[in-house]
Scaffold this motif. Structure first.
Motif, PDB file in Angstrom:
ATOM      1  N   ALA A   1       1.014  -1.081   0.002  1.00  0.00           N
ATOM      2  CA  ALA A   1      -0.379   0.115   0.148  1.00  0.00           C
ATOM      3  C   ALA A   1       1.560   1.756  -0.002  1.00  0.00           C
ATOM      4  O   ALA A   1       0.604   2.150  -0.991  1.00  0.00           O
ATOM      5  CB  ALA A   1      -0.631   0.199   1.651  1.00  0.00           C
ATOM      6  N   ILE A   2       2.008   0.932   0.894  1.00  0.00           N
ATOM      7  CA  ILE A   2       2.781   2.237   0.751  1.00  0.00           C
ATOM      8  C   ILE A   2       3.969   2.344  -0.652  1.00  0.00           C
ATOM      9  O   ILE A   2       3.542   3.846  -0.870  1.00  0.00           O
ATOM     10  CB  ILE A   2       3.657   2.346   1.677  1.00  0.00           C
ATOM     11  CG1 ILE A   2       2.738   2.904   3.295  1.00  0.00           C
ATOM     12  CG2 ILE A   2       4.605   2.988   1.511  1.00  0.00           C
ATOM     13  CD1 ILE A   2       4.335   2.011   4.446  1.00  0.00           C
ATOM     14  N   ILE A   3       3.397   1.551  -1.282  1.00  0.00           N
ATOM     15  CA  ILE A   3       4.732   1.946  -2.311  1.00  0.00           C
ATOM     16  C   ILE A   3       3.816   2.202  -3.416  1.00  0.00           C
ATOM     17  O   ILE A   3       3.694   2.609  -4.178  1.00  0.00           O
ATOM     18  CB  ILE A   3       5.335   0.172  -2.884  1.00  0.00           C
ATOM     19  CG1 ILE A   3       6.239  -0.596  -2.387  1.00  0.00           C
ATOM     20  CG2 ILE A   3       5.346   0.519  -4.668  1.00  0.00           C
ATOM     21  CD1 ILE A   3       7.261  -1.442  -2.545  1.00  0.00           C
ATOM     22  N   LEU A   4       2.215   1.289  -2.892  1.00  0.00           N
ATOM     23  CA  LEU A   4       1.173   1.868  -4.243  1.00  0.00           C
ATOM     24  C   LEU A   4       0.947   3.622  -4.466  1.00  0.00           C
ATOM     25  O   LEU A   4       0.943   4.568  -5.091  1.00  0.00           O
ATOM     26  CB  LEU A   4      -0.381   1.381  -3.756  1.00  0.00           C
ATOM     27  CG  LEU A   4      -0.931   1.932  -5.255  1.00  0.00           C
ATOM     28  CD1 LEU A   4      -0.838   1.479  -6.734  1.00  0.00           C
ATOM     29  CD2 LEU A   4      -2.766   1.049  -5.028  1.00  0.00           C
ATOM     30  N   ILE A   5       0.592   4.396  -3.276  1.00  0.00           N
ATOM     31  CA  ILE A   5       0.952   5.266  -2.816  1.00  0.00           C
ATOM     32  C   ILE A   5       2.147   6.701  -3.455  1.00  0.00           C
ATOM     33  O   ILE A   5       1.678   7.772  -4.085  1.00  0.00           O
ATOM     34  CB  ILE A   5       0.469   5.679  -1.102  1.00  0.00           C
ATOM     35  CG1 ILE A   5      -0.822   5.274  -0.639  1.00  0.00           C
ATOM     36  CG2 ILE A   5       1.065   7.436  -1.042  1.00  0.00           C
ATOM     37  CD1 ILE A   5      -1.075   5.172   0.616  1.00  0.00           C
ATOM     38  N   ILE A   6       3.366   5.757  -2.942  1.00  0.00           N
ATOM     39  CA  ILE A   6       4.010   6.531  -3.430  1.00  0.00           C
ATOM     40  C   ILE A   6       4.547   6.658  -4.983  1.00  0.00           C
ATOM     41  O   ILE A   6       4.610   7.714  -5.546  1.00  0.00           O
ATOM     42  CB  ILE A   6       5.683   6.018  -2.266  1.00  0.00           C
ATOM     43  CG1 ILE A   6       5.828   5.852  -1.923  1.00  0.00           C
ATOM     44  CG2 ILE A   6       6.870   6.495  -3.957  1.00  0.00           C
ATOM     45  CD1 ILE A   6       7.245   5.767  -1.010  1.00  0.00           C
ATOM     46  N   ASN A   7       4.034   5.017  -5.692  1.00  0.00           N
ATOM     47  CA  ASN A   7       4.308   5.229  -7.290  1.00  0.00           C
ATOM     48  C   ASN A   7       3.038   6.246  -7.794  1.00  0.00           C
ATOM     49  O   ASN A   7       2.946   6.991  -9.095  1.00  0.00           O
ATOM     50  CB  ASN A   7       3.710   4.105  -7.165  1.00  0.00           C
ATOM     51  CG  ASN A   7       3.956   4.027  -9.154  1.00  0.00           C
ATOM     52  OD1 ASN A   7       4.684   4.097  -9.426  1.00  0.00           O
ATOM     53  ND2 ASN A   7       3.505   2.354  -9.422  1.00  0.00           N
ATOM     54  N   LEU A   8       1.690   6.286  -6.939  1.00  0.00           N
ATOM     55  CA  LEU A   8       0.368   6.887  -7.763  1.00  0.00           C
ATOM     56  C   LEU A   8       1.298   8.724  -7.272  1.00  0.00           C
ATOM     57  O   LEU A   8       0.519   9.660  -8.555  1.00  0.00           O
ATOM     58  CB  LEU A   8      -0.954   6.703  -6.724  1.00  0.00           C
ATOM     59  CG  LEU A   8      -1.438   5.860  -7.470  1.00  0.00           C
ATOM     60  CD1 LEU A   8      -2.389   5.156  -6.285  1.00  0.00           C
ATOM     61  CD2 LEU A   8      -1.254   5.510  -9.106  1.00  0.00           C
ATOM     62  N   SER A   9       1.439   9.149  -6.293  1.00  0.00           N
ATOM     63  CA  SER A   9       2.177  10.633  -6.127  1.00  0.00           C
ATOM     64  C   SER A   9       3.123  11.237  -7.474  1.00  0.00           C
ATOM     65  O   SER A   9       3.263  11.688  -8.178  1.00  0.00           O
ATOM     66  CB  SER A   9       2.429  10.784  -4.480  1.00  0.00           C
ATOM     67  OG  SER A   9       3.512   9.898  -4.471  1.00  0.00           O
ATOM     68  N   TYR A  10       3.961   9.945  -7.519  1.00  0.00           N
ATOM     69  CA  TYR A  10       5.176  10.288  -8.625  1.00  0.00           C
ATOM     70  C   TYR A  10       4.587  10.384  -9.700  1.00  0.00           C
ATOM     71  O   TYR A  10       4.697  11.412 -10.858  1.00  0.00           O
ATOM     72  CB  TYR A  10       5.958   9.099  -8.377  1.00  0.00           C
ATOM     73  CG  TYR A  10       7.048   9.195  -9.404  1.00  0.00           C
ATOM     74  CD1 TYR A  10       7.925  10.461  -9.709  1.00  0.00           C
ATOM     75  CD2 TYR A  10       6.982   8.368 -10.821  1.00  0.00           C
ATOM     76  CE1 TYR A  10       8.810  10.654 -10.674  1.00  0.00           C
ATOM     77  CE2 TYR A  10       7.804   8.299 -12.275  1.00  0.00           C
ATOM     78  CZ  TYR A  10       8.771   9.322 -11.832  1.00  0.00           C
ATOM     79  OH  TYR A  10       9.494   9.353 -12.873  1.00  0.00           O
ATOM     80  N   LYS A  11       3.560   9.309 -10.376  1.00  0.00           N
ATOM     81  CA  LYS A  11       3.335   9.431 -11.983  1.00  0.00           C
ATOM     82  C   LYS A  11       1.835  10.925 -11.420  1.00  0.00           C
ATOM     83  O   LYS A  11       2.098  11.264 -12.880  1.00  0.00           O
ATOM     84  CB  LYS A  11       2.378   7.963 -12.021  1.00  0.00           C
ATOM     85  CG  LYS A  11       2.799   6.931 -12.191  1.00  0.00           C
ATOM     86  CD  LYS A  11       3.322   6.624 -12.962  1.00  0.00           C
ATOM     87  CE  LYS A  11       4.021   4.875 -13.329  1.00  0.00           C
ATOM     88  NZ  LYS A  11       4.748   4.348 -14.064  1.00  0.00           N
ATOM     89  N   LEU A  12       1.206  11.155 -10.767  1.00  0.00           N
ATOM     90  CA  LEU A  12       0.493  11.780 -10.710  1.00  0.00           C
ATOM     91  C   LEU A  12       0.832  13.530 -10.774  1.00  0.00           C
ATOM     92  O   LEU A  12       0.407  14.549 -11.027  1.00  0.00           O
ATOM     93  CB  LEU A  12      -1.003  11.734  -9.629  1.00  0.00           C
ATOM     94  CG  LEU A  12      -1.532  10.519 -10.229  1.00  0.00           C
ATOM     95  CD1 LEU A  12      -2.469  10.464  -8.989  1.00  0.00           C
ATOM     96  CD2 LEU A  12      -2.420  10.578 -10.947  1.00  0.00           C
ATOM     97  N   PHE A  13       1.944  13.391  -9.696  1.00  0.00           N
ATOM     98  CA  PHE A  13       2.593  15.268  -9.657  1.00  0.00           C
ATOM     99  C   PHE A  13       3.837  15.204  -9.547  1.00  0.00           C
ATOM    100  O   PHE A  13       3.958  15.732 -10.463  1.00  0.00           O
ATOM    101  CB  PHE A  13       2.381  15.220  -7.918  1.00  0.00           C
ATOM    102  CG  PHE A  13       2.731  16.406  -7.392  1.00  0.00           C
ATOM    103  CD1 PHE A  13       2.183  17.874  -7.525  1.00  0.00           C
ATOM    104  CD2 PHE A  13       4.056  16.894  -6.994  1.00  0.00           C
ATOM    105  CE1 PHE A  13       2.394  18.851  -7.511  1.00  0.00           C
ATOM    106  CE2 PHE A  13       4.755  18.192  -6.262  1.00  0.00           C
ATOM    107  CZ  PHE A  13       3.364  19.103  -7.089  1.00  0.00           C
ATOM    108  N   LEU A  14       4.667  14.378  -8.847  1.00  0.00           N
ATOM    109  CA  LEU A  14       6.224  14.396  -9.636  1.00  0.00           C
ATOM    110  C   LEU A  14       6.669  14.659 -11.624  1.00  0.00           C
ATOM    111  O   LEU A  14       6.931  15.001 -11.691  1.00  0.00           O
ATOM    112  CB  LEU A  14       7.020  14.259  -8.834  1.00  0.00           C
ATOM    113  CG  LEU A  14       7.001  13.760  -7.481  1.00  0.00           C
ATOM    114  CD1 LEU A  14       7.382  12.833  -6.346  1.00  0.00           C
ATOM    115  CD2 LEU A  14       7.288  15.118  -7.057  1.00  0.00           C
TER     116      LEU A  14
END
Length: 83
Positions: free
Chosen positions: A23-36
């Motif tokens: 779940a933590i990896i998913l949140i990091i990946n989604l935040s990277y894809k959407l924002f960073l």
């Protein structure tokens, strides 16, 4: 609800840890894809473009030779991968 035996508890605990990690990896990946991914390039350009306070046209990161070399390596790596 029936109480779990120690055998069930030792089996479920690693699964809970794995689920939390995923779940933590998913949140990091989604935040990277959407924002960073969208704003990383402009943020880097802005951070590197802030001038030194002495007003001598030297950027803040150019005051240290080691840091300047490291920044230029990052810029070169970024340009070769994404452009």
């Amino acid at each position: 609800m029936a109480a779990m035996s120690s055998k069930e508890t030792t089996f479920i605990r690693p699964l809970k840890i794995i689920a939390l990690t995923l779940a933590i990896i998913l949140i990091i990946n989604l935040s990277y894809k959407l924002f960073l991914k969208r704003y990383l390039k402009s943020t880097i350009i802005w951070c590197l473009g802030v001038a030194n306070t002495d007003r001598n046209d030297i950027m803040w990161w150019q005051t240290s030779p080691l840091l300047e070399r490291w920044i230029w390596q990052l810029v070169d790596n970024y340009e070769t991968k994404y452009e």
